[in-house]
Design a protein around this motif. Sequence first.
Motif, PDB file in Angstrom:
ATOM      1  N   PHE A  68      -6.785  -2.241  -1.970  1.00 26.39           N
ATOM      2  CA  PHE A  68      -6.238  -1.943  -0.648  1.00 26.39           C
ATOM      3  C   PHE A  68      -7.298  -1.469   0.348  1.00 26.39           C
ATOM      4  N   GLY A  69      -8.554  -1.491  -0.064  1.00 31.70           N
ATOM      5  CA  GLY A  69      -9.617  -1.098   0.850  1.00 31.70           C
ATOM      6  C   GLY A  69      -9.628   0.386   1.180  1.00 31.70           C
ATOM      7  N   LEU A  70      -9.173   1.204   0.265  1.00 32.15           N
ATOM      8  CA  LEU A  70      -9.150   2.651   0.479  1.00 32.15           C
ATOM      9  C   LEU A  70     -10.466   3.258   0.006  1.00 32.15           C
ATOM     10  N   LYS A  71     -11.023   4.146   0.800  1.00 35.14           N
ATOM     11  CA  LYS A  71     -12.273   4.781   0.420  1.00 35.14           C
ATOM     12  C   LYS A  71     -12.027   5.857  -0.647  1.00 35.14           C
ATOM     13  N   PRO A  72     -12.954   5.993  -1.589  1.00 34.64           N
ATOM     14  CA  PRO A  72     -12.813   7.074  -2.579  1.00 34.64           C
ATOM     15  C   PRO A  72     -12.772   8.439  -1.882  1.00 34.64           C
ATOM     16  N   VAL A  73     -11.966   9.347  -2.417  1.00 36.22           N
ATOM     17  CA  VAL A  73     -11.808  10.669  -1.810  1.00 36.22           C
ATOM     18  C   VAL A  73     -12.263  11.739  -2.778  1.00 36.22           C
ATOM     19  N   ALA A  74     -12.787  12.806  -2.215  1.00 30.48           N
ATOM     20  CA  ALA A  74     -13.306  13.907  -3.029  1.00 30.48           C
ATOM     21  C   ALA A  74     -12.240  14.990  -3.173  1.00 30.48           C
ATOM     22  N   PRO A  75     -12.280  15.754  -4.258  1.00 31.34           N
ATOM     23  CA  PRO A  75     -11.334  16.874  -4.401  1.00 31.34           C
ATOM     24  C   PRO A  75     -11.677  17.986  -3.412  1.00 31.34           C
ATOM     25  N   LEU A  76     -10.777  18.909  -3.217  1.00 31.46           N
ATOM     26  CA  LEU A  76      -9.436  19.058  -3.780  1.00 31.46           C
ATOM     27  C   LEU A  76      -8.440  18.164  -3.039  1.00 31.46           C
ATOM     28  N   MET A 115      -4.608  10.180   3.509  1.00 30.74           N
ATOM     29  CA  MET A 115      -3.830   8.950   3.382  1.00 30.74           C
ATOM     30  C   MET A 115      -2.381   9.309   3.693  1.00 30.74           C
ATOM     31  N   PHE A 116      -1.632   8.376   4.239  1.00 33.84           N
ATOM     32  CA  PHE A 116      -0.264   8.700   4.632  1.00 33.84           C
ATOM     33  C   PHE A 116       0.642   7.483   4.459  1.00 33.84           C
ATOM     34  N   PHE A 117       1.926   7.746   4.306  1.00 31.31           N
ATOM     35  CA  PHE A 117       2.899   6.670   4.123  1.00 31.31           C
ATOM     36  C   PHE A 117       4.306   7.231   4.316  1.00 31.31           C
ATOM     37  N   ARG A 118       5.276   6.307   4.389  1.00 33.65           N
ATOM     38  CA  ARG A 118       6.696   6.685   4.447  1.00 33.65           C
ATOM     39  C   ARG A 118       7.343   6.326   3.111  1.00 33.65           C
ATOM     40  N   THR A 119       8.172   7.223   2.588  1.00 28.08           N
ATOM     41  CA  THR A 119       8.882   6.937   1.348  1.00 28.08           C
ATOM     42  C   THR A 119      10.129   6.114   1.630  1.00 28.08           C
ATOM     43  N   ARG A 120      10.742   5.634   0.572  1.00 28.37           N
ATOM     44  CA  ARG A 120      11.978   4.875   0.736  1.00 28.37           C
ATOM     45  C   ARG A 120      13.126   5.766   1.192  1.00 28.37           C
ATOM     46  N   GLU A 121      12.967   7.095   1.047  1.00 28.59           N
ATOM     47  CA  GLU A 121      13.981   8.040   1.548  1.00 28.59           C
ATOM     48  C   GLU A 121      13.679   8.489   2.975  1.00 28.59           C
ATOM     49  N   GLU A 122      12.753   7.792   3.647  1.00 28.73           N
ATOM     50  CA  GLU A 122      12.401   8.049   5.046  1.00 28.73           C
ATOM     51  C   GLU A 122      11.676   9.390   5.247  1.00 28.73           C
ATOM     52  N   LYS A 173       0.838  -1.210   0.000  1.00 25.68           N
ATOM     53  CA  LYS A 173       0.000   0.000   0.000  1.00 25.68           C
ATOM     54  C   LYS A 173       0.866   1.251   0.000  1.00 25.68           C
ATOM     55  N   GLU A 174       1.947   1.239   0.811  1.00 28.00           N
ATOM     56  CA  GLU A 174       2.867   2.380   0.825  1.00 28.00           C
ATOM     57  C   GLU A 174       3.493   2.602  -0.539  1.00 28.00           C
ATOM     58  N   ARG A 175       3.930   1.521  -1.186  1.00 25.79           N
ATOM     59  CA  ARG A 175       4.569   1.661  -2.491  1.00 25.79           C
ATOM     60  C   ARG A 175       3.570   2.160  -3.542  1.00 25.79           C
ATOM     61  N   PHE A 176       2.315   1.733  -3.418  1.00 20.35           N
ATOM     62  CA  PHE A 176       1.291   2.247  -4.335  1.00 20.35           C
ATOM     63  C   PHE A 176       1.089   3.742  -4.141  1.00 20.35           C
ATOM     64  N   LEU A 177       0.967   4.166  -2.892  1.00 17.04           N
ATOM     65  CA  LEU A 177       0.770   5.595  -2.620  1.00 17.04           C
ATOM     66  C   LEU A 177       1.992   6.409  -3.061  1.00 17.04           C
ATOM     67  N   GLU A 178       3.181   5.819  -2.907  1.00 21.77           N
ATOM     68  CA  GLU A 178       4.383   6.526  -3.348  1.00 21.77           C
ATOM     69  C   GLU A 178       4.379   6.682  -4.870  1.00 21.77           C
ATOM     70  N   ARG A 179       3.985   5.632  -5.573  1.00 17.28           N
ATOM     71  CA  ARG A 179       3.882   5.741  -7.040  1.00 17.28           C
ATOM     72  C   ARG A 179       2.812   6.754  -7.432  1.00 17.28           C
ATOM     73  N   LEU A 180       1.739   6.779  -6.668  1.00 19.07           N
ATOM     74  CA  LEU A 180       0.634   7.695  -6.977  1.00 19.07           C
ATOM     75  C   LEU A 180       1.092   9.147  -6.948  1.00 19.07           C
ATOM     76  N   VAL A 181       1.929   9.501  -5.946  1.00 19.50           N
ATOM     77  CA  VAL A 181       2.347  10.907  -5.834  1.00 19.50           C
ATOM     78  C   VAL A 181       3.635  11.198  -6.614  1.00 19.50           C
ATOM     79  N   ALA A 182       4.485  10.193  -6.757  1.00 19.85           N
ATOM     80  CA  ALA A 182       5.787  10.452  -7.384  1.00 19.85           C
ATOM     81  C   ALA A 182       5.743  10.322  -8.899  1.00 19.85           C
TER      82      ALA A 182
END
Length: 542
Positions: free
Chosen positions: A172-180, A226-233, A148-157
Amino acid sequence: MYKVIIVDDEAVVRVGLKNTIAWNDHGFELIGDYANGREAWEVVEQHKPELVISDISMPFMDGLELAGLISAQYPYIKLIILTGFDEFEYAQQAIRLKVSDFILKPITAKEIRGLLDRVKGEMDEETKHREDLGRLNSQLSQSLPLLKERFLERLVAVGLGRAEIAERFAYFGLKPVAPLHLVMVVDIDDFGDRELHSYEHDAEFLRFAAFDIFKETLEYEQGESMFFRTREEKMVAILSGCENEGMLNERAFSLAERVRYHIEKYLKFTVTIGIGSAVEHLEQLPTSYKSALSVLDYRFLLGKNRILSILDLEGKPSFVSPNLDWDRKLASAIRSGSLQEAFELIENGVVELKTSFTSVEPCFLQLQKVVLTLMNTVQELIVDDKETSLEWQMRLMEIYRFKTLDEVELWLKDIVRSVVTTVADNRNHFTNMQIHRAVEYIRTNYMNEKMSLQDLCRHVLMSTSYFSLLFKQHTGETFIEYLTGVRIGKAKELLHHTSLKFYEIAEQVGYKDPNYFSILFKKHAGATPKDYREKLLKENGA
């Protein structure tokens, strides 16, 4: 062992199968035999055997009806049908019910044994496959948070398409999110006063503790995130669901301040947080992420323990290259040994870089110019000590490990202080060696009446003015005073230990004119050469 039951309304068949087959030798445990399908079904529900061997034609519930119940509720149970009716209709029904085998009576014990071995082999393979799948599912469950972290990292990076985002959210069981949407990046400045250079596990523990505070702050907040840690910490949050950009930025700043405050308060070290631009769609998150990272770079200019927003920087004027030549001036101050002047140049240079509000890249280019000039200066001033010169050049490469200009300023001052001290020590050593060479030259060549200051300076490779200054500082006398003292000293020795005539002694200590020698001797010794020798003779009883 696999459990097996026999179902047949003919007692002789049941008894024959029980007694002629060594079931355990074939990997089976016979747990019972039954006269009809109804009795057998009760046992199946209670004990769930892995294999059922059944006749078709039986009272109360025939074999095909039993097979239908087993296939519907326990599809993993294998079923072997034994029948005396060689009819195609029965075979068709058995195939539809996924019966493992359809055997015509009579059947020999050898055939039954072969059948059991084949079925056991199939069951062993299926068991192994199920165990492998179970292990894979367990590993997948354990890996889901990281995936899930790697997916979120790909999503933003990198950015993903709408269809893949929807698919991954569901997986990953994530709820849909509204903008912005907006990305916020948290980076640890350092670990404060803790000494972690040799204890990487302590550093990892502190990173985990910081992320725990980060996670709790976001989970406590009511908005979508949503939150996660990158591979660069780095710690990254994706904030969503605000109606307008102003509300989203206000929410981001509030969260960021709580994270910054609690980490500093409870963990005793600091973080810097970059807040990116707001975007309409999740596919545009890389734009927000990149802007958050770029604003985080301004920590180098503005310092640590801050919250930096792209909105604050968008209003700043475009970068104008500062007119900095402090690298040249700094080298000049080092050569002259003026530490105070060097410090002022460093302070003024750092202030100019800060006020120019340059980005990190041109700022580092300017600092690299300073470092290269310092390297050349060190190499120039410590020419005779290659090891020391190389050591200083290695120290100057440390500039790339600093996160702020304030740290660079302190480091540069420490470097310059050390260089000036080293150069001064080298110069003192060199000067001492040169003065020592000059003294040795005088003591060796004092009898040369034509010895001059110019001769001596050519010998030690120094200018007459600089040598005269240093010689007076080290000996307390001028060149002429020191040379005269050496010559008079040698004359005293000759007067004491030889019977040479006075004009001969004068010539041996560098004076062609005996009268001039006599005048100088009396001035320094308080007596003429004649009186000095007579006094020595009297004292020695001669």
